[in-house]
Design a protein around this motif. Structure first.
Motif, short mmCIF file in Angstrom:
data_model
loop_
_atom_site.label_atom_id
_atom_site.label_comp_id
_atom_site.label_asym_id
_atom_site.label_seq_id
_atom_site.Cartn_x
_atom_site.Cartn_y
_atom_site.Cartn_z
N ASP A 49 0.82 -1.22 0.00
CA ASP A 49 0.00 0.00 0.00
C ASP A 49 0.85 1.26 0.00
O ASP A 49 0.31 2.38 0.12
CB ASP A 49 -0.92 0.01 1.22
N GLY A 50 2.16 1.10 -0.10
CA GLY A 50 3.04 2.26 -0.17
C GLY A 50 3.68 2.67 1.13
O GLY A 50 4.37 3.70 1.20
N GLY A 51 3.45 1.89 2.19
CA GLY A 51 4.04 2.21 3.49
C GLY A 51 5.50 1.80 3.55
O GLY A 51 5.99 1.05 2.71
N ARG A 52 6.19 2.29 4.56
CA ARG A 52 7.60 1.96 4.76
C ARG A 52 7.74 0.90 5.85
O ARG A 52 6.94 0.85 6.79
CB ARG A 52 8.41 3.20 5.14
N LEU A 53 8.77 0.10 5.74
CA LEU A 53 8.97 -1.00 6.68
C LEU A 53 9.12 -0.50 8.12
O LEU A 53 8.56 -1.07 9.06
CB LEU A 53 10.21 -1.81 6.28
N ASN A 54 9.87 0.60 8.30
CA ASN A 54 10.13 1.05 9.66
C ASN A 54 8.92 1.65 10.35
O ASN A 54 8.93 1.86 11.56
CB ASN A 54 11.31 2.03 9.70
N HIS A 55 7.84 1.93 9.60
CA HIS A 55 6.60 2.36 10.24
C HIS A 55 6.12 1.28 11.21
O HIS A 55 5.48 1.59 12.23
CB HIS A 55 5.49 2.58 9.20
#
Length: 329
Positions: A277-283
């Motif tokens: 969905d376009g999120g980053r892993l570190n979120h």
């Protein structure tokens, strides 16, 4: 997120405290993998953010139920508006913050300073209860500044419970509104568990949970001999695997305890969807670095994740490699 048309039955035996920047929807999904019974709370959300903010401050994952929204505010009309929106979105409980001591919160006239205005808190509770069918609860301290007598506390409880609030989460230390930072207010002054126990003896008809300084499930069990529920904060975040035995040890469930590796594997599909969905892993990984706390190689796990999860394009392979690095220790 779809509307939740089947409200959950709330078990208040064990809950995880609302913690700003920590208990977001990613952490709550992670916590729910380990405990089906724990009552989860959102970070505190101000009424202004919900009513005027551009983001969706009520978004959550359906898997998080039972889930309570903690609201910050002191305007009864605004609180009622937000409570109604939250109930329509399927939240299981609305909780009013009467415990946060930060200057920013005080300037907004909410948080712990509201302990000095029990009639206003009662009005807010009444306004919210008038528009929702789900529980409206209050999280508070045992006192503020020099107003720290047992009589002050019972006057607050008397006034607010008369407005229909039958559930209170009591942080067992008073708040200093001047001169101490929010961090210092988590450690100073000393905790006073006996005062919360006394409150339960004097108000047996109310549901009272204790919060503050609880680090183990053994301590939870000891407190549960005196109160209805225990809320755990920082320990549930920094050492999240403690949640894996909550259902068995505190809630009487007979089921296997998930291993740490099993928890990680269950988290993978959620992370993959977040990345798609376009999120980053570190979120997400910032919330799970404590999973292997206390295990051999846990430092290698934390180091690998923290050094690599923030990089552009970082994916699931980071977690697999971080886990493999533990076995080299």
């Amino acid at each position: 997120m779809s509307l939740n048309t089947m409200p959950s039955t709330i078990n208040r035996t064990f809950s995880i405290a609302p913690m700003l920047d920590w208990t977001d929807r990613h952490y709550r999904y992670f916590a729910r993998l380990m405990s089906a019974q724990a009552l989860l709370y959102t970070e505190m959300v101000t009424t202004g953010a919900i009513i005027h903010g551009k983001g969706d401050y009520l978004a959550y994952n359906d898997e998080e139920h039972p889930l309570a929204l903690q609201l910050g505010g002191s305007n009864a009309v605004d609180l009622a508006t937000c409570a109604k929106l939250a109930a329509e979105r399927g939240y299981d409980e609305i909780n009013l913050n009467v415990g946060c001591p930060s200057d920013r919160v005080q300037n907004g006239r909410f948080g712990a300073c509201l302990m000095a205005e029990p009639e206003l808190v009662a009005q807010c509770v009444e306004a919210m209860r008038a528009v929702v069918d789900i529980p409206v609860t209050v999280k508070t301290r045992i006192g503020i500044d020099e107003q720290d007598s047992y009589e002050f506390l019972t006057q607050f409880i008397d006034t607010v419970s008369a407005a229909g609030c039958d559930t209170f989460i009591i942080h067992a230390r008073k708040a200093w509104l001047q001169g101490l930072s929010p961090k210092e207010n988590r450690e100073i002054p000393e905790l006073d568990y006996p005062r919360v126990y006394q409150l339960k003896r004097d108000y047996p008809h109310l549901n009272l949970s204790l919060n503050g300084g609880v680090k183990t499930l053994t301590q939870c069990a000891e407190h549960l001999a005196h109160v209805d529920g225990v809320m755990v904060g920082r320990e549930a975040y920094q050492n999240p695997y403690m949640l894996a035995q909550v259902d068995q040890r505190l809630c009487g469930e007979d089921k296997p305890v998930l291993s740490r590796d099993a928890v990680l594997e269950k988290m993978i599909p959620y992370i993959e969807k977040h990345l798609q969905d376009g999120g980053r892993l570190n979120h997400i990984t910032r919330h799970i670095t404590g999973l292997y706390q206390g295990e051999v190689g846990s430092r290698a796990w934390r180091r690998y994740v923290s050094e690599n999860a923030h990089k552009p394009g970082a994916g699931i392979e980071v977690l697999h490699q971080a886990r493999a690095s533990m076995d080299l220790k």
